[in-house]
Design an enzyme around this catalytic site. Sequence first.
Site, mmCIF file in Angstrom:
data_model
loop_
_atom_site.group_PDB
_atom_site.id
_atom_site.type_symbol
_atom_site.label_atom_id
_atom_site.label_comp_id
_atom_site.label_asym_id
_atom_site.label_seq_id
_atom_site.Cartn_x
_atom_site.Cartn_y
_atom_site.Cartn_z
ATOM 1 N N HIS A 27 0.836 -1.202 0.000
ATOM 2 C CA HIS A 27 0.000 0.000 0.000
ATOM 3 C C HIS A 27 0.871 1.252 0.000
ATOM 4 O O HIS A 27 0.531 2.258 -0.623
ATOM 5 C CB HIS A 27 -0.927 0.002 1.228
ATOM 6 N N ASP A 120 -5.887 6.002 1.945
ATOM 7 C CA ASP A 120 -6.051 4.635 1.463
ATOM 8 C C ASP A 120 -7.528 4.277 1.561
ATOM 9 O O ASP A 120 -8.155 4.482 2.611
ATOM 10 C CB ASP A 120 -5.202 3.694 2.326
#
Length: 468
Positions: A27, A120
């Site tokens: 990520h 995110d």
Amino acid sequence: MSRGENEEALISSKPHIMLISFPLQGHLNPMVQFSKRLISRGIKVTLVTTTSLDISSHADSSSITIEHFQVDRPSTEGRSSSDAIDEYLSLLETSITRNLPGVIEKQKANGCPVKFLIYDALMPYALDVCDKAGIQGVAFVTHSSAVFAIYYHVYQRALDIDLLDELSSVTLPSLPVLGFKDLPSYLSNVGSYPGLLTLCMSQFRGLEKAYGLMFNTFEKLEGEVVNWLSSKWKIMTIGPSVPSMFLDKRLADDRDYGLSLFKPDGDACIKWLDGKDSDSVVYVSFGSLANLEQDYMDEIAWGLLDSKCSFIWVVRDTEKSKLSEKFVEESADRGLIVNWSPQLEVLAHKAVGSFMTHCGWNSTLEALSLGVPMMVVPQWTDQTTNAKYIVDVWQTGVRVKAHDKEKITREDVTKSVKDVMEGTKREELKANALKFKEMALEAMSEGGSSDKNIDDFIAEIVTSSTST
Ligand code: UDP
């Protein structure tokens, strides 16, 4: 004004974007890479992290300002990993909800107010923070747009997973027909990680309030599904978000993501590859998280050895005890085993002929961007769906065995290595892989689809900065 004061004044006059990443390598990488693209276009970037990491002074990653508050992982001792994950997710949410407003406020007090928070997508609670702080939120999606669309159908109950079984096939708008096991593993194995399925569903919560959604993908790779998603939200494809020197080369010296949760054995890999013939080496990696079962590991090991090809295998230190001494001894003249590799450098090396991959989305995009054919061994989460696309849609790889954690044999491994390294199958796969390499380059080059989306986004930020 002194030179220092001048620089400070210049920085505080720049539009300011804050990003907050989920604390996992897969990520962080695309978000850091995207941050460099913003910086190169004159944006001030602050990255908020909740895990200790090492941002190298390499290239533009050094211009990213880091704000950090630590969220420790709870111990897994005496309970299932699924329970430990649930507790961690809850700690993360509480800590971010509590600490992020102060971080945003601090920037304002310092004369650098934040205009947008790129969060995110797995942290939907960040949108509530945006709401309260009066700034815009943009969701950053780190899996494929196909996987995002599948989760959305489940979220909306257009796809009822309770009605599916092993024999089901699923037809959804803008997606290929998917077998049961092509679905993300949280859907085909519902009880496996209920907390992670809930997390994946949570990304749609309040999403209508987001300014837009960014995907680490590119139009020519996932055009149909991106179009479908665009009928629901403002979608910006901004990928492949990989270091510039492997694609458009417009960010000087940008050869790695610039941060790592692991220590790469960089020199060892490249020196070793330098001594090998072109297209002769198989690169094997299961990413940053996979935890292979002993049998599975043994079959990969002996299958690789039986293929007679040279190989680099990333076996993280925590997994090393699963390699038998006999294998390590017998493979010493043909195999290099490392804890962590500079993956892009390795994939780009002329000696590397193929990639045996767990199909993490970053690894998938990196292999496509560098034109490397794959052998797919998906383990869990979105990897099963990525594998389906690699093999059947993009046709740049072969399956080592039917699906995710099914038993594989050493013969399967040897056969897939031979298929991808030799003969007409290799030629087909390589030709397809090179087509995607070309398209990835085009997307990130000046005027390409992703490049243009980034420019348009920045133009809007600049406009909103001057109008407030
Ligand atoms: N990676 C790396 N060295 C390694 C293995 C992986 O640099 O030895 C990087 C890889 O380039 C990718 C990321 O770690 O950017 C892994 O992300 P991915 O989505 O492929 O898998 P995950 O680790 O999330 O399962």
